[in-house]
Design an enzyme around this catalytic site. Structure first.
Site, PDB file in Angstrom:
ATOM      1  N   ASN A  25       0.826  -1.202   0.000  1.00 38.41           N
ATOM      2  CA  ASN A  25       0.000   0.000   0.000  1.00 38.41           C
ATOM      3  C   ASN A  25       0.855   1.244   0.000  1.00 38.41           C
ATOM      4  OD1 ASN A  25      -0.313   1.874   2.544  1.00 38.41           O
ATOM      5  ND2 ASN A  25       0.136  -0.166   3.327  1.00 38.41           N
ATOM      6  N   ALA A  26       0.293   2.288  -0.572  1.00 37.05           N
ATOM      7  CA  ALA A  26       0.876   3.621  -0.488  1.00 37.05           C
ATOM      8  C   ALA A  26      -0.296   4.585  -0.404  1.00 37.05           C
ATOM      9  CB  ALA A  26       1.751   3.914  -1.697  1.00 37.05           C
ATOM     10  N   CYS A  71       6.728   4.706   8.446  1.00 41.53           N
ATOM     11  CA  CYS A  71       6.135   4.553   7.125  1.00 41.53           C
ATOM     12  C   CYS A  71       7.227   4.527   6.066  1.00 41.53           C
ATOM     13  CB  CYS A  71       5.168   5.695   6.830  1.00 41.53           C
ATOM     14  SG  CYS A  71       4.559   5.664   5.142  1.00 41.53           S
ATOM     15  N   GLY A  98       1.322  -8.133   5.068  1.00 41.15           N
ATOM     16  CA  GLY A  98       0.627  -9.403   4.885  1.00 41.15           C
ATOM     17  C   GLY A  98       1.555 -10.584   5.103  1.00 41.15           C
TER      18      GLY A  98
END
Lengths: 308, 278
Positions: A71-72, A130, A219
């Site tokens: 994701n971003a 992040c 994940g």
């Protein structure tokens, strides 16, 4: 679900089970937090909030691959001012809520935290990790032990609520950083965030798929990495650890607790198992504990270290 | 326990499809056909990725061997989309969402406002093909903006036009046309897609006539499959719980017809949300 077998105290928060919805997944509005709380989570983490509103990165913001996701999102959020209005009343959320605050500098962190501290949140998490947003986390040196300690100290001054520091399994010296933030007053560590950044290229067009070009990998693919990081952090600090990274089943939660986690963060599993993923994980955890005659999570916490 | 490990689905990644044809439906509406087969239920949507630009949700305006998406050019993304040519590659993820439910209806009224027709055209064709009595109210600001009239009449559905300026059909809104039609006949179900205030009006009329209604909602969507939460409306996710909602469901949404969230998640009035982009 028998409450006492799975119940856990994390920084004074009472969790009916050790699963915590990870920040940025699903529960990004007050009504969605309420919905997530009805789906069996032990606690919920709010999406990360900055001082000013942010629209986030362009889509695609989340993509899947064979063994996980990337994701971003780019910290899309309406800003602390708006959030103070929307989240002022969390009375229909049936479990503890952890806020998530972010700034570019220790001062900006302190500003957001002081405002967020007045909301009905039980603790505040600071993602220093992040991997895919300029100005923050890995892209701005927030996980340098000295900088991380500075941010933690500023956060502790800004609120009386427990401060959780979210680190990244991407950092090689994660134990050292954990130790530095513990000394600066952190109440708990979350390890951790997505790792990377990584990249997926669409071979038909030759273009990177995520709108930002790269993103954090999360994940099942990163689970062993997260488990090892939690193991290292458990060696380095005394404060509780939230283990997060690829936990999809009760077995994965047990593994993380054996590495030293007090609670477990769950995010990507909601993609594979639906909204009730956290409840399913808690059920499987409990079933296994009963079979093995464990009377509390405490009994198996950190046993991979051979100290108990 | 290990044997119970869930299978890891991998459906949230765009698949490239070759564009086979691009046609102009009107001065502002285009249809992009791509190489099928691609199947989806009427009302389901896909996320359409333009590499290097963005990714947005579109209901398919045709499915099967010659699938297509249709769009009105009105912002940065659709301007880029309008430049797509035959043989170009577009990335598609999905289909996602629930779609419309024709179930056992013997007669239906389908109301489309503006480009909302793109979301119900396959529903119209499917209903008519099933020999369901299908009345369609198609509305636009002006005659030149009406699209898919030929497809609707070719399907066997009865078409009632309406324009804000009276250049074609009923002079006025689709909601007025629906009110007039419902005085003469009572369908088993009403379906609508268009501007939210129009759908609010249709939902109110349907409730007054005690006719079940299904509405296809629009909110700013980012992931399309229920993880990011961007398209939330009062605890519902438009991408996963919808995009089609029943009249009973929208009646529990205080924000329906009133407000929507920006990309940042900030809630603003619908009027502000749909005001022309600069």
């Amino acid at each position: 679900m028998s409450d006492n077998l799975l119940s856990v105290n994390l920084c004074g928060m009472h969790l009916s089970n050790p699963t915590i919805l990870a920040s940025g997944v699903f529960g990004i509005t007050r009504d969605l937090l309420s919905r997530a709380s009805r789906n069996g989570a032990g606690a919920l983490t709010m999406k990360t909030i900055t001082k000013e509103p942010r629209s986030g990165h362009r889509a695609p913001i989340i993509v899947s691959f064979e063994s996980g996701m990337m994701n971003a999102v780019g910290y899309a959020n309406p800003g602390i001012e708006e959030v103070c209005r929307e989240y002022a009343d969390l009375s229909d959320v049936k479990c503890p809520v952890i806020g998530s605050a972010l700034g570019e500098t220790p001062e900006e962190f302190a500003y957001v935290i002081s405002r967020m501290g007045k909301l009905p949140v039980s603790a505040i998490e600071l993602p220093l990790s992040c991997p895919h947003t300029p100005g923050f986390g890995l892209m701005s040196g927030h996980t340098d032990p000295k900088q991380a300690a500075k941010i933690t100290a500023a956060a502790k001054k800004a609120t009386k609520k427990p401060i959780i520091i979210k680190l990244s399994p991407s950092i090689p010296n994660v134990g050292e950083v954990a130790s530095a933030v513990e000394k600066a007053g952190a109440d708990a560590i979350n390890c951790g965030n997505s790792v990377g950044p990584g990249m997926i290229i669409d071979i038909e067009t030759g273009k990177s798929v995520l709108g930002f070009g790269m993103g954090g990998v999360h994940g099942p693919a990163i689970r062993p990495l997260a488990v090892r990081c939690v193991y290292d952090i458990y060696e380095a600090v005394k404060i509780p650890i939230i283990g997060c990274g690829g936990i999809t089943t009760g077995r994965d939660a047990i593994e993380m607790i054996m590495a030293g986690a007090t609670a477990v963060g769950v995010g990507t599993a909601t993609y594979y198992r639906g909204e009730r993923a956290l409840a399913l994980i808690a059920d499987e955890l409990q079933e296994w504990m009963k079979k093995r005659n464990y009377k509390s999570l405490e009994e198996m916490r950190g046993i991979a270290h051979g100290k108990k | 326990m290990a044997s119970n490990y869930p299978s890891l689905k991998n459906e949230a990644i765009p698949i490239s499809y070759e564009v086979t044809n691009v046609i102009s439906e009107s001065a502002t509406v285009k249809t992009i056909f791509f190489k099928g087969p691609f199947n989806a239920l009427p009302g389901q949507f896909v996320m359409l990725w333009l590499p290097g630009v963005d990714q947005k949700p579109f209901t398919l305006s045709a499915t099967g061997a010659n699938p297509a998406i249709s769009f009105r050019i009105h912002g940065e993304y659709t301007r880029a989309l309008a430049k797509v040519k035959t043989c170009d590659k577009i990335g598609i993820t999905g289909p996602f969402g629930n779609g419309f439910d024709l179930s056992s209806a013997k007669s239906v009224l389908i109301v489309a406002g503006g480009i909302g027709i793109a979301s119900v055209i396959t529903l119209i064709e499917q209903a008519a093909a099933k020999k369901i009595r299908t009345e369609v109210i198609l509305g636009a600001r002006t005659k030149n903006e009406l699209v898919f009239e030929k497809r609707i009449t070719a399907s066997g559905a009865s078409l009632h036009l309406c324009t804000d300026d009276g250049t074609a059909g009923h002079h006025g809104f689709t909601t007025e046309a629906a009110g007039i039609l419902l005085q003469k006949q009572k369908p088993d179900c009403i379906f609508a897609c268009g501007p939210e205030l129009m759908m609010k009006g249709i939902a109110d009329i349907a409730a007054a006539h005690k006719i079940p209604v299904q509405l296809s909602l629009e909110r700013y969507m980012k992931c399309g499959f229920g993880m990011c939460g961007a398209c939330e409306i009062n605890g519902f996710l438009v991408c996963k719980d919808g995009p089609v909602f029943t009249g009973e469901q929208v009646a529990t949404m205080p924000d329906f017809g009133k407000s929507a969230r920006l990309k940042s998640g900030k809630k603003i009035s619908l009027k502000e949300y749909f005001s022309p982009k600069k």
